[in-house]
Motif scaffolding. Structure first.
Motif, PDB file in Angstrom:
ATOM      1  N   PHE A  21       0.728  -1.233  -0.345  1.00  0.00           N
ATOM      2  CA  PHE A  21       0.269  -0.058  -0.115  1.00  0.00           C
ATOM      3  C   PHE A  21       0.914   1.354   0.066  1.00  0.00           C
ATOM      4  CE2 PHE A  21      -1.807  -3.736   2.272  1.00  0.00           C
ATOM      5  CZ  PHE A  21      -3.798  -3.284   1.424  1.00  0.00           C
ATOM      6  N   HIS A  22       0.242   2.265  -0.515  1.00  0.00           N
ATOM      7  CA  HIS A  22       1.340   3.682  -0.314  1.00  0.00           C
ATOM      8  C   HIS A  22       0.435   4.539   1.134  1.00  0.00           C
ATOM      9  CE1 HIS A  22       2.693   3.713  -4.196  1.00  0.00           C
ATOM     10  NE2 HIS A  22       1.767   2.714  -4.735  1.00  0.00           N
ATOM     11  N   LYS A  23       1.322   5.326   1.900  1.00  0.00           N
ATOM     12  CA  LYS A  23       1.108   4.882   2.504  1.00  0.00           C
ATOM     13  C   LYS A  23       1.040   7.214   2.391  1.00  0.00           C
ATOM     14  CE  LYS A  23       3.136   2.227   4.444  1.00  0.00           C
ATOM     15  NZ  LYS A  23       3.185   1.394   3.725  1.00  0.00           N
ATOM     16  N   ILE A  24       0.076   7.262   2.887  1.00  0.00           N
ATOM     17  CA  ILE A  24       0.629   9.265   3.735  1.00  0.00           C
ATOM     18  C   ILE A  24       0.152   9.531   4.729  1.00  0.00           C
ATOM     19  CG2 ILE A  24       0.208  11.296   2.873  1.00  0.00           C
ATOM     20  CD1 ILE A  24      -1.221  10.298  -0.047  1.00  0.00           C
TER      21      ILE A  24
ATOM     22  N   SER B 203      -0.292  11.554   7.990  1.00  0.00           N
ATOM     23  CA  SER B 203      -1.076  12.678   8.459  1.00  0.00           C
ATOM     24  C   SER B 203      -1.255  13.167  10.241  1.00  0.00           C
ATOM     25  CB  SER B 203      -2.405  12.454   8.444  1.00  0.00           C
ATOM     26  OG  SER B 203      -3.084  14.537   8.611  1.00  0.00           O
ATOM     27  N   LYS B 204      -0.921  14.865  10.456  1.00  0.00           N
ATOM     28  CA  LYS B 204      -0.415  15.034  12.038  1.00  0.00           C
ATOM     29  C   LYS B 204      -2.086  14.895  12.623  1.00  0.00           C
ATOM     30  CE  LYS B 204       3.966  17.661  11.805  1.00  0.00           C
ATOM     31  NZ  LYS B 204       3.727  18.748  11.834  1.00  0.00           N
ATOM     32  N   ARG B 205      -3.184  15.130  11.534  1.00  0.00           N
ATOM     33  CA  ARG B 205      -4.366  15.313  12.667  1.00  0.00           C
ATOM     34  C   ARG B 205      -5.790  14.450  12.046  1.00  0.00           C
ATOM     35  NH1 ARG B 205      -4.583  19.091   9.002  1.00  0.00           N
ATOM     36  NH2 ARG B 205      -6.587  19.499   7.708  1.00  0.00           N
ATOM     37  N   ALA B 206      -6.373  13.828  12.803  1.00  0.00           N
ATOM     38  CA  ALA B 206      -7.297  12.695  12.360  1.00  0.00           C
ATOM     39  C   ALA B 206      -8.422  12.792  11.165  1.00  0.00           C
ATOM     40  CB  ALA B 206      -8.623  12.221  13.523  1.00  0.00           C
ATOM     41  N   LEU B 207      -8.543  12.109  10.351  1.00  0.00           N
ATOM     42  CA  LEU B 207      -9.153  12.216   9.016  1.00  0.00           C
ATOM     43  C   LEU B 207     -10.622  12.943   9.113  1.00  0.00           C
ATOM     44  CD1 LEU B 207      -8.119   8.828   6.632  1.00  0.00           C
ATOM     45  CD2 LEU B 207      -7.489  10.781   6.356  1.00  0.00           C
ATOM     46  N   GLY B 208     -11.204  13.385   8.896  1.00  0.00           N
ATOM     47  CA  GLY B 208     -12.552  14.027   9.125  1.00  0.00           C
ATOM     48  C   GLY B 208     -12.542  15.154  10.127  1.00  0.00           C
ATOM     49  N   LYS B 209     -11.788  15.164  10.967  1.00  0.00           N
ATOM     50  CA  LYS B 209     -11.793  16.147  11.589  1.00  0.00           C
ATOM     51  C   LYS B 209     -11.416  17.887  11.222  1.00  0.00           C
ATOM     52  CE  LYS B 209     -11.173  14.142  15.594  1.00  0.00           C
ATOM     53  NZ  LYS B 209     -10.415  13.785  17.136  1.00  0.00           N
ATOM     54  N   ARG B 210     -12.069  18.394  11.554  1.00  0.00           N
ATOM     55  CA  ARG B 210     -11.820  20.444  10.891  1.00  0.00           C
ATOM     56  C   ARG B 210     -10.894  20.973  11.917  1.00  0.00           C
ATOM     57  NH1 ARG B 210     -16.777  22.301   7.720  1.00  0.00           N
ATOM     58  NH2 ARG B 210     -17.456  20.528   7.102  1.00  0.00           N
ATOM     59  N   ARG B 211     -10.302  22.343  11.758  1.00  0.00           N
ATOM     60  CA  ARG B 211      -9.685  23.285  12.220  1.00  0.00           C
ATOM     61  C   ARG B 211     -10.881  23.815  12.310  1.00  0.00           C
ATOM     62  NH1 ARG B 211      -3.863  24.623  10.497  1.00  0.00           N
ATOM     63  NH2 ARG B 211      -5.237  24.200   7.963  1.00  0.00           N
ATOM     64  N   LYS B 212     -10.304  24.873  13.672  1.00  0.00           N
ATOM     65  CA  LYS B 212     -11.466  25.779  13.852  1.00  0.00           C
ATOM     66  C   LYS B 212     -11.812  26.675  12.224  1.00  0.00           C
ATOM     67  CE  LYS B 212     -13.155  27.041  18.237  1.00  0.00           C
ATOM     68  NZ  LYS B 212     -12.810  27.181  19.736  1.00  0.00           N
ATOM     69  N   GLY B 213     -12.821  26.924  11.886  1.00  0.00           N
ATOM     70  CA  GLY B 213     -12.674  27.819  10.615  1.00  0.00           C
ATOM     71  C   GLY B 213     -12.334  27.746   9.003  1.00  0.00           C
ATOM     72  N   VAL B 214     -11.701  26.488   9.309  1.00  0.00           N
ATOM     73  CA  VAL B 214     -11.149  25.712   8.560  1.00  0.00           C
ATOM     74  C   VAL B 214     -12.580  25.470   7.577  1.00  0.00           C
ATOM     75  CG1 VAL B 214      -9.464  24.697   6.886  1.00  0.00           C
ATOM     76  CG2 VAL B 214      -8.785  26.104   8.458  1.00  0.00           C
TER      77      VAL B 214
END
Length: 166
Positions: A139-142, A144-155
């Motif tokens: 598998f190709h793996k990338i 991430s520093k944060r969990a998938l599906g979670k947004r930062r405030k205002g983004v």
């Protein structure tokens, strides 16, 4: 007659494979040059062979001298062969990977993996340490520093329109 013992590559299933007759490297997990139907295996059941599409197989699980083939529709097909025989002779290595002494999986059905487990839908199957590196290499793996599906405030949201003062 064989003139030289070096002409014989391997003896398997009572066949002698000659080096000059090989078109591609011999694959131990079922990719036979003689197979015309490469999207299915045929399972003997109730006096006939029935087609089982490879794309519908989720995983194969060992159970002593038998193994269970688990299907997308929830069906389980029990065959009277051990996992080694089914994996090595009947499943193409381009689609299936051994992850444990008791499991082989359809790589295209993996929905996630973490640690020593792989997810296929809601089912978690163990991945042994001896198979982990080869499995993850598929598998190709990338990262991430944060969990998938979670947004930062205002983004990702439309900001409220600002009021213009005159």
């Amino acid at each position: 007659m064989l003139n030289n013992h070096m002409d014989v590559l391997q003896l398997t299933n009572n066949k002698i494979i000659m080096k000059e007759n090989l078109i591609k490297p011999y694959c131990y997990c079922g990719e036979s040059e003689n197979s015309l139907v490469d999207n299915a295996i045929f399972v003997y059941f109730s006096d006939e062979y029935r087609r089982v599409l490879l794309d519908e197989i989720l995983w194969v699980e060992a159970s002593g001298s038998y193994c269970g083939i688990y299907m997308e529709d929830g069906a389980e097909i029990t065959v009277s062969y051990p996992l080694d025989r089914v994996f090595n002779n009947d499943l193409p290595c381009s689609k299936f990977k051994r992850i444990h002494r008791s499991y082989a999986i359809n790589l295209f059905k993996v929905t996630g993996f973490a640690g020593n487990y792989v997810h296929i839908g809601k089912k978690m199957l163990p991945v042994s340490e001896s198979h982990k590196k080869d499995f993850q290499a598929c598998f190709h793996k990338i990262y991430s520093k944060r969990a998938l599906g979670k947004r930062r405030k205002g983004v990702g949201r439309n900001p409220a329109p600002s009021k213009i003062k005159n």
